[in-house]
Scaffold this active site. Sequence first.
Site, PDB file in Angstrom:
ATOM      1  N   GLN A 142       1.180  -0.548   8.569  1.00  0.00           N
ATOM      2  CA  GLN A 142       0.761  -1.428   9.672  1.00  0.00           C
ATOM      3  C   GLN A 142       0.328  -2.807   9.184  1.00  0.00           C
ATOM      4  O   GLN A 142       0.230  -3.740   9.974  1.00  0.00           O
ATOM      5  CB  GLN A 142      -0.387  -0.792  10.470  1.00  0.00           C
ATOM      6  CG  GLN A 142       0.032   0.439  11.265  1.00  0.00           C
ATOM      7  CD  GLN A 142      -1.136   0.992  12.043  1.00  0.00           C
ATOM      8  OE1 GLN A 142      -1.967   1.713  11.512  1.00  0.00           O
ATOM      9  NE2 GLN A 142      -1.230   0.632  13.319  1.00  0.00           N
ATOM     10  N   CYS A 154      -2.728   2.442  19.796  1.00  0.00           N
ATOM     11  CA  CYS A 154      -2.308   2.083  18.443  1.00  0.00           C
ATOM     12  C   CYS A 154      -2.484   0.582  18.246  1.00  0.00           C
ATOM     13  O   CYS A 154      -2.110  -0.207  19.114  1.00  0.00           O
ATOM     14  CB  CYS A 154      -0.844   2.471  18.261  1.00  0.00           C
ATOM     15  SG  CYS A 154      -0.204   2.095  16.626  1.00  0.00           S
TER      16      CYS A 154
HETATM   17 ZN    ZN Z   1      -1.103   3.606  15.242  1.00  0.00          ZN
END
Ligand code: ZN
Length: 170
Positions: free
Chosen positions: A51, A94
């Site tokens: 991420q 998220c």
């Molecule tokens: Zn996530």
Amino acid sequence: MSILDILIYPDPRLRKKSKPVKKINDSIIELLENMAETMYNAPGVGLAAPQVGKNIRVITIDISSVEDEQRDLIELINPEIISSKGSQIGEEGCLSVPGFVSNVKRKMDIKVKSQNREGETIIYETSDLLSRVMQHEIDHLNGIYFFDRLARLKRELLVNKIKKEFVVNK
Ligand code: ZN
């Protein structure tokens, strides 16, 4: 420490399978520190290295970070779910898909084998929220989003909305 940029859907790097950490060196420690800072700043309960654009199997989690003042940071290096049982349904969002949440079916209890920053093997036996967050973050290491776990119709509806927000408007 510094706040890292969080990649947003549909960045192709979020679909890659991350590689195991071979050696826990200074740059891994620095990444862990920066990921924790980035997670607390967001704020979020978990963050996976892909991420923040790092294609390696590293995760930070703190399920107390949003509600409590006391921090309870968990750092996972090369985590692996070695057993699981039962099921649970709960709401997930998220940091890479901001503004969207959905109920997701997960395993209730999981046993996770991981390494800490000293390279020692740690076994976590978790359930409920911590188990859910670990499953969500480990999915990121395999290029999987929470919405991939939804039943087809529900997934298509949500993904269409997400695409409208992050793809069509660009
Ligand atoms: Zn996530």
